[in-house]
Enzyme design. Structure first.
Site, PDB file in Angstrom:
ATOM      1  N   HIS A 303       0.840  -1.201   0.000  1.00  0.00           N
ATOM      2  CA  HIS A 303       0.000   0.000   0.000  1.00  0.00           C
ATOM      3  C   HIS A 303       0.879   1.257   0.000  1.00  0.00           C
ATOM      4  CE1 HIS A 303      -3.413  -2.678   0.520  1.00  0.00           C
ATOM      5  NE2 HIS A 303      -2.738  -3.275   1.503  1.00  0.00           N
ATOM      6  N   GLU A 434       1.243 -11.708   5.598  1.00  0.00           N
ATOM      7  CA  GLU A 434       0.123 -11.099   6.327  1.00  0.00           C
ATOM      8  C   GLU A 434       0.420 -11.335   7.807  1.00  0.00           C
ATOM      9  OE1 GLU A 434      -2.140  -9.235   5.209  1.00  0.00           O
ATOM     10  OE2 GLU A 434      -2.695  -9.795   3.160  1.00  0.00           O
TER      11      GLU A 434
END
Length: 471
Positions: A303, A434
């Site tokens: 991101h 993650e």
């Protein structure tokens, strides 16, 4: 034909100028065309087991046509038509899909292509000598046609010269090599070459005996096939190499690889050629010891900028954690002499996924790690996952995941396969981490703790070193 050979030399000289630095090696391989060392200010680049060179320099030097329609580049010489796609491990040659060991890439403004693949598709044979770190390119050089002789009652035609047949190549263990043959051939040609030291002996109007040698050595399409005899009983002779070198005329080439300048004499006897490797005439070249490989590792903070990622229960954004952990891993890797870390972003900026992929591929990275945090609709979901896409990434994913669990202390949610773009289209082992769930208060507190981040970063670095066998 000589003009074509000169063009080939110019082409391959330009090829060399396109070579970027070799990944993790202090000494770049040398490139030879038909025994001539090609000089260049730039160095060849090795990615994995493939040597990459700039395509336009090579093709223009050989007189081939090159056409660009990004991301495709087309090379043609009138007989062979090749289409390469940047980042794609398949090429199309004369409408046939052919796999590549390494894809074409763009780096520092140059389009780099695998040397062996392109050379052999266009008729140039390639031989890699691991001992001397040299690449030998061989393009058959036809001899000039024999001069016409005065008419001697045969209508003015020159008498035909038949090819001899080479039956065997034998080393007697005492410094002499015997080439047994049948028939007649022209006088042999000998050339002494340096850096590395070797003696090249060409036997024009001679072929290999099909009953004595592998069939591949006995036809004009076998220039890329090389045989060799390793020598361990001579002070300077270390190897005898031989190949079918040309079919215009038929020519057998024998190369003596030497450790130092050495006196070599040849004598043509009755149906035999004797090559005597005599006394050393000069000092052995000083070859610096090979330097250990330095691995390129790309760290991708997920991101960023306009793309904040998941919203954490404490009001912070995923992109903050991603960048923080990435920078901590980078700082630790900067202390590792065998690892060079690169960042897709180093601040709160947005980078397109395809640009992240292109950055890693063009760099010729050895590993790729993308850092993320997860989110679920239920606040009770907790734990860490590691994702991979290609089979060559499974081993890396398993090692890193073990260290990710050790660093976070979270529930082990396993190693999983997914087609995330950054791990699907990169060409090196790649994983996406993650690290925890921002929808869970416990995971969130851990992930945004500076002390916990340092522990996670240390484990990630330990995982990278374990996979690269550096720990």
């Amino acid at each position: 034909m000589m003009k074509k050979f000169v063009s080939a030399v110019m082409l391959l000289s330009l090829l060399i100028s396109m070579f970027p630095s070799i990944v993790g090696a202090a000494v770049a391989p040398k490139l030879y065309l038909n025994g001539t060392l090609l000089q260049s200010a730039a160095e060849p680049r090795i990615v994995g087991s493939s040597t990459l060179v700039p395509i336009r320099t090579v093709t223009e030097g050989l007189g081939f046509d090159v056409a660009w329609e990004k991301p495709h580049v087309t090379i043609s010489n009138g007989e062979t038509n090749m289409v390469l796609t940047i980042g794609n491990k398949n090429a199309v040659v004369n409408d046939r899909v052919v796999p590549l060991d390494a894809p074409a890439i763009i780096t520092s403004g140059s389009t780099m292509v695998p040397l062996r693949f392109v050379s052999e598709q266009f008729g140039v044979s390639v031989y890699w000598d691991k001992t001397t770190r040299s690449v030998y390119l061989n393009k058959p050089i036809p001899d000039a046609p024999p001069a016409e002789t005065p008419d001697s009652g045969n209508g003015g035609e020159s008498p035909a010269i038949s090819s001899a047949s080479l039956n065997s190549i034998e080393y007697n263990g005492l410094g002499s090599i015997y080439l047994s043959f049948e028939g007649d051939f022209k006088d042999l040609k000998t050339e002494v070459l340096h850096n590395p030291e070797r003696v090249v002996i060409d036997l024009p109007y001679m072929k290999f005996n099909a009953e004595s040698f592998t069939p591949g050595f006995t036809d004009a399409n076998s220039a890329a096939k090389l045989g060799e005899i390793m020598i361990d009983s001579h002070p300077t002779l270390k190897k005898i190499r031989y190949s079918y070198y040309s079919d215009k005329p038929d020519t057998v080439r024998v190369v003596l690889d030497l450790l130092a300048p050495t006196n070599v004499q040849t004598a043509k006897e009755d149906q035999s050629i004797r090559i005597d490797v005599l006394e050393q005439t000069g000092p052995a070249p000083v070859v610096p010891p090979p330097q250990p490989k330095v691995y390129k590792v790309v760290l991708d903070a997920g991101h960023g900028g306009k793309d904040p990622g998941a919203l954490a229960v404490n009001g912070r954004r995923e992109k903050e954690y991603n960048l923080a952990i990435t920078l901590k891993v980078k700082a630790l890797l900067d202390n590792e002499p065998r690892i060079k870390a690169y960042l897709t972003r180093s601040d709160d900026t947005f980078v397109e996924l395809d640009d992240r992929v292109a950055f890693a591929n063009n760099l010729g990275a050895d590993l790729f790690l993308s850092f993320h945090a997860n989110k679920a609709t239920s606040a009770t979901v907790s734990g860490a996952e590691t994702y991979y896409y290609r089979g060559d990434s499974i081993a890396f994913a398993n090692v890193i995941h073990k260290h990710l669990i050790a660093g976070t202390g979270f529930r082990d949610r396993g190693v999983r396969q997914a087609d995330f773009r950054v791990i699907k289209y990169t060409t090196m082992p790649a994983v996406l981490l993650e690290a925890g769930y921002l929808s869970n208060s416990g995971d969130t507190a851990t992930l945004f703790s500076a002390a916990k981040q340092s522990k996670i970063a240390a484990e990630i670095v330990a995982g990278i070193k374990a996979y690269l066998k550096l720990s």
